[in-house]
Structures are given as structure tokens and as C-alpha cells.
Design a protein around this motif. Structure first.
Motif, PDB file in Angstrom:
ATOM      1  N   HIS A  25       2.443  88.781  60.338  1.00  0.00           N
ATOM      2  CA  HIS A  25       1.533  87.834  60.764  1.00  0.00           C
ATOM      3  C   HIS A  25      -0.029  88.115  60.626  1.00  0.00           C
ATOM      4  O   HIS A  25      -0.875  87.094  60.186  1.00  0.00           O
ATOM      5  N   TRP A  26      -0.280  89.160  60.775  1.00  0.00           N
ATOM      6  CA  TRP A  26      -1.764  89.559  60.707  1.00  0.00           C
ATOM      7  C   TRP A  26      -2.199  89.755  59.189  1.00  0.00           C
ATOM      8  O   TRP A  26      -3.218  89.350  58.844  1.00  0.00           O
ATOM      9  N   LEU A  27      -1.207  90.300  58.338  1.00  0.00           N
ATOM     10  CA  LEU A  27      -1.485  90.417  56.862  1.00  0.00           C
ATOM     11  C   LEU A  27      -1.949  88.965  56.444  1.00  0.00           C
ATOM     12  O   LEU A  27      -2.449  88.690  55.274  1.00  0.00           O
ATOM     13  N   ALA A  28      -1.186  87.859  56.958  1.00  0.00           N
ATOM     14  CA  ALA A  28      -1.426  86.505  56.591  1.00  0.00           C
ATOM     15  C   ALA A  28      -2.773  85.842  57.004  1.00  0.00           C
ATOM     16  O   ALA A  28      -2.923  84.797  56.633  1.00  0.00           O
ATOM     17  N   ARG A  29      -3.566  86.721  57.914  1.00  0.00           N
ATOM     18  CA  ARG A  29      -4.645  86.239  58.315  1.00  0.00           C
ATOM     19  C   ARG A  29      -5.722  85.802  57.378  1.00  0.00           C
ATOM     20  O   ARG A  29      -5.607  86.650  56.297  1.00  0.00           O
ATOM     21  N   PRO A  30      -6.574  84.944  57.589  1.00  0.00           N
ATOM     22  CA  PRO A  30      -7.691  84.915  56.435  1.00  0.00           C
ATOM     23  C   PRO A  30      -8.247  85.970  55.950  1.00  0.00           C
ATOM     24  O   PRO A  30      -8.911  86.103  54.827  1.00  0.00           O
ATOM     25  N   GLU A  31      -8.487  86.881  57.024  1.00  0.00           N
ATOM     26  CA  GLU A  31      -9.400  88.080  56.830  1.00  0.00           C
ATOM     27  C   GLU A  31      -8.586  89.182  55.702  1.00  0.00           C
ATOM     28  O   GLU A  31      -9.164  89.919  55.179  1.00  0.00           O
ATOM     29  N   LEU A  32      -7.158  88.831  55.615  1.00  0.00           N
ATOM     30  CA  LEU A  32      -6.451  89.947  54.938  1.00  0.00           C
ATOM     31  C   LEU A  32      -5.730  89.413  53.943  1.00  0.00           C
ATOM     32  O   LEU A  32      -5.226  90.040  52.980  1.00  0.00           O
ATOM     33  N   ALA A  33      -5.417  88.027  54.042  1.00  0.00           N
ATOM     34  CA  ALA A  33      -4.627  87.228  53.120  1.00  0.00           C
ATOM     35  C   ALA A  33      -5.312  87.234  51.479  1.00  0.00           C
ATOM     36  O   ALA A  33      -6.588  87.330  51.252  1.00  0.00           O
ATOM     37  N   LEU A  34      -4.425  87.292  50.658  1.00  0.00           N
ATOM     38  CA  LEU A  34      -4.952  87.510  49.136  1.00  0.00           C
ATOM     39  C   LEU A  34      -5.769  86.084  48.740  1.00  0.00           C
ATOM     40  O   LEU A  34      -5.265  84.889  49.258  1.00  0.00           O
ATOM     41  N   VAL A  35      -6.618  86.077  47.674  1.00  0.00           N
ATOM     42  CA  VAL A  35      -7.408  85.017  47.339  1.00  0.00           C
ATOM     43  C   VAL A  35      -7.422  85.183  45.938  1.00  0.00           C
ATOM     44  O   VAL A  35      -6.944  86.056  45.315  1.00  0.00           O
ATOM     45  N   ASP A  36      -7.879  84.252  45.254  1.00  0.00           N
ATOM     46  CA  ASP A  36      -7.962  83.983  43.863  1.00  0.00           C
ATOM     47  C   ASP A  36      -8.663  85.423  43.256  1.00  0.00           C
ATOM     48  O   ASP A  36      -8.322  85.903  42.048  1.00  0.00           O
ATOM     49  N   GLU A  37      -9.852  86.002  43.911  1.00  0.00           N
ATOM     50  CA  GLU A  37     -10.426  86.808  43.343  1.00  0.00           C
ATOM     51  C   GLU A  37      -9.889  88.444  43.724  1.00  0.00           C
ATOM     52  O   GLU A  37     -10.632  89.222  43.367  1.00  0.00           O
TER      53      GLU A  37
END
Length: 360
Positions: A34-46
Motif C-alpha cells: 500500500h505504501w509503495l502505491a502512494r504517489p511519493e513511491l509509485a512509478l511514473v513515466d519518467e
């Protein structure tokens, strides 16, 4: 119907935690995912290849050790820093055995290395479990004060506490995010902001507003007493039945019992007339400094005194739970706002500064 606890404020992940024999919260793999899915840790295009590889590995085994080399390979400095903070927090909780043990340990260690957001999410999870069977809307709204900064205003003798982030966003955007900001810049009218003062007529609506991530758009009335002018110059002072301060006191009683295993009674006071005043603590930075000055006899200007929202009297049910030198004496608590009307309650002060015979 009262909502199940798992549907409430899911962003803090409280429903993904187990309980140990003491009733304290222990993390599961699902909690760390659940923490890994937070915006601070989730993957982005970059996200670079190294970040994507580590993220996949942690989603597969959330408690795996992470060598420094895996983080050093990140191309983005912010992503690297965020992961270091998360992993430090994760390892501290695992080593402590529970969220509560880790939380208390963060403050005993001296300089706090954990981001405020992490601490607030821990407090929110603990609060959810403390109140999971409580159907009282005022207790739940008062509990928000333990992990959400408040903006306090005094209007016509009423002391109103609203969520600072929510109110600031509404002031800037009308509650419509970036779209609202653009509309304001263009002079377009915005719909009325959905901010309500919690009352009998909307208590159920407030309870439902906590579903999922939850919203923080209800104002809590902290007015404890009201005065009615009677004929012949008499004034009748009455304590409000649905005082937000009463609700906050109930939440703080549960907080103390949960962490310390002792029963206390906390009640709001309008003033302290106690020549034997022996112990006090502030529930925030402002009140801590103010109570210290008052206790030491320092002259405090009227404007600063006016920032004091409330005093509380805390009594231990069993005096033997207290240190011998103050046994049987009340503990006075303070709650105050800044000159700008902000209030950030620090529930950790009740872990560190109570005169316990056996500290947690």
C-alpha cells in the motif's frame, strides 16, 4: 448504518494491519505494498530502469533488504530520497514490532528523522483502530486533529476548527483543484464551497464522508461554554452537550489508555485556579511555551493569552500510576493556536511528558 472500519480513511492502510497480543498494530506485506502505491513511491513515466526493477522486487517481497547500490543506481534524486525515507521507516517499524512501538521510539531517539507525513499516517491508522466501534461523529471529527493541521477562527464567540489544507485549497481554487484555480484567474464564478459545521443534522453525512480516502471538509465547533443573558443582569453559563473539546478529551483518553495502559479522565476547563499546580504539558508547540511561561510567572501579553483555545484537567484513575512526587495531583493540558490561527496537535506529547510511574 455505521460504516465498517475498513471503509474509513483507507489511504492510511489501517485495514491492512494486524494486532498483536497487546492490541498494537503490526504490518503485513499488503500494508507495505500500500505504501509503495502512494504517489511519493509509485512509478511514473519518467521512472528509470533501476527504479522500476526495485519497485517490482519490493512489490513481490515488500520486506526484502535493499542494498545501497540499488538506490544509488536511480537516475532521479527525489525518487532515490523518497525510497530511502520509506525503507528507513519500514525497517524501523519491522524492528520495533508494531506501529505504536516505532512511533514512540521515533521521539525517544531525539532528532526526528521520519517525515511528518509518515508520522501523521501512523497516527491516523492508530486512531482508526481506537475508534473502530465508535458511532459518534464528534469523536471521529475531533480525532482528525491528531493527524491533520487545523485552522482555527473565532466568530461571534464560537471557536471553529477546520482542516487547514482543505480550507486553503478552497480559498485558492473553490475546491476544484487546478481547474478551479484557472477559473478564478479568468473571473468565472465557482460553486459554493461544501464546508459544513458538524451538527445533529449532518452527523451521518460526516460519517459517510470518511469512506475510502475520505474528505476533511467538516468544521468542528470547539466552543465549550455558552452564556445566556437573563433578566435582572444575570448571566447563565452553560456547557454545550456536543462540545468539540469534550469529544477531543474522549479521544485523548483512549490514546493514553492505548499507549500507556492506564485509565485517565480528561475534561475541558475554562481556567486553572490551583495554587498546588505541579505538572502541565502542552498539546502543541504554542501551548507548551505558553504554559511554561505562566507556570514560571512570566508576564504574558493579552494577545498571546487569547490564542489559548482551551485548558484540560487530566486525572489518573489510579494515583499509583503516577510518579510519587505528584501522586494524586491533576495534570493540566493546554491547546493553543498560532498568531495566524493554525493548530498542529502533537499527540506524542502524551507519550513523552506524562508523570507516569512506569513510562511506556
Amino acid at each position: 448504518m455505521f460504516e465498517t472500519s475498513s471503509a474509513i480513511w483507507s489511504s492510511c492502510g489501517h485495514d491492512l494491519l494486524n494486532r498483536n497480543e497487546r492490541g498494537w498494530l503490526t504490518p503485513t506485506d499488503a500494508y507495505w505494498r500500500h505504501w509503495l502505491a502512494r504517489p511519493e513511491l509509485a512509478l511514473v513515466d519518467e521512472s528509470c530502469a533501476a527504479e522500476r526493477a526495485l519497485h517490482a522486487a519490493l512489490m513481490d517481497r515488500p520486506t526484502r533488504a535493499v542494498p545501497s547500490a540499488e538506490l544509488d543506481a536511480f537516475e532521479d534524486d527525489d525518487a532515490r530520497a523518497n525510497h530511502r525515507l520509506f525503507l528507513g521507516f519500514r525497517d524501523a517499524v519491522i524492528a520495533a514490532g508494531s506501529l505504536e512501538s516505532a512511533y514512540a521510539g521515533f521521539f525517544k531517539a531525539g532528532a526526528i528523522q521520519v517525515p511528518p507525513l509518515f508520522l501523521d499516517l501512523v497516527v491516523q491508522a492508530v486512531v482508526c483502530r481506537l475508534l473502530e466501534d465508535d458511532p459518534d461523529a464528534w469523536s471521529w471529527r475531533a480525532a482528525e486533529m491528531l493527524f491533520r493541521r487545523q485552522r482555527v477562527s473565532v466568530q461571534d464567540g464560537r471557536v471553529l476548527s477546520g482542516d487547514s489544507e482543505t480550507l486553503d485549497m478552497l480559498n485558492e481554487t473553490g475546491g476544484l483543484g487546478e481547474v478551479g484555480r484557472l477559473l478564478l484567474q479568468g473571473g468565472a464564478p465557482l460553486p459554493d464551497a461544501q464546508i459544513e459545521v458538524l451538527g445533529e443534522g449532518n452527523a451521518q453525512r460526516y460519517l459517510h464522508s470518511r469512506a475510502g480516502v475520505g474528505r476533511f471538509n467538516f468544521v468542528l465547533d470547539l466552543t465549550h461554554e455558552v452564556q445566556n443573558e437573563l433578566p435582572h443582569g444575570l448571566t447563565l453559563t452553560m456547557t454545550r452537550a456536543q462540545s468539540g473539546l469534550k469529544a477531543l478529551a474522549r479521544v485523548l483518553e483512549k490514546w493514553v489508555r492505548h499507549f500507556h495502559g492506564v485509565d485517565v479522565a480528561i475534561q475541558a476547563e475554562t481556567r486553572v485556579d490551583d495554587p498546588a499546580w505541579r505538572w502541565h504539558l502542552g498539546l502543541d508547540v504554542e501551548s507548551s511555551a505558553l504554559l511554561n511561561d505562566l507556570y514560571q510567572g512570566v508576564d504574558v501579553e493579552a494577545e498571546r493569552q487569547s490564542r489559548l483555545i482551551s485548558l484540560f484537567r487530566l486525572n489518573f484513575a489510579d494515583p499509583m500510576d503516577m510518579q510519587a512526587e505528584v501522586r494524586g495531583k491533576p495534570v493540566y493540558l493546554g491547546l493553543a493556536m498560532t498568531a495566524g490561527g493554525l493548530l498542529k496537535l502533537k499527540p506524542q506529547n502524551l507519550l513523552l511528558n506524562l508523570p507516569l510511574a512506569r513510562p511506556v
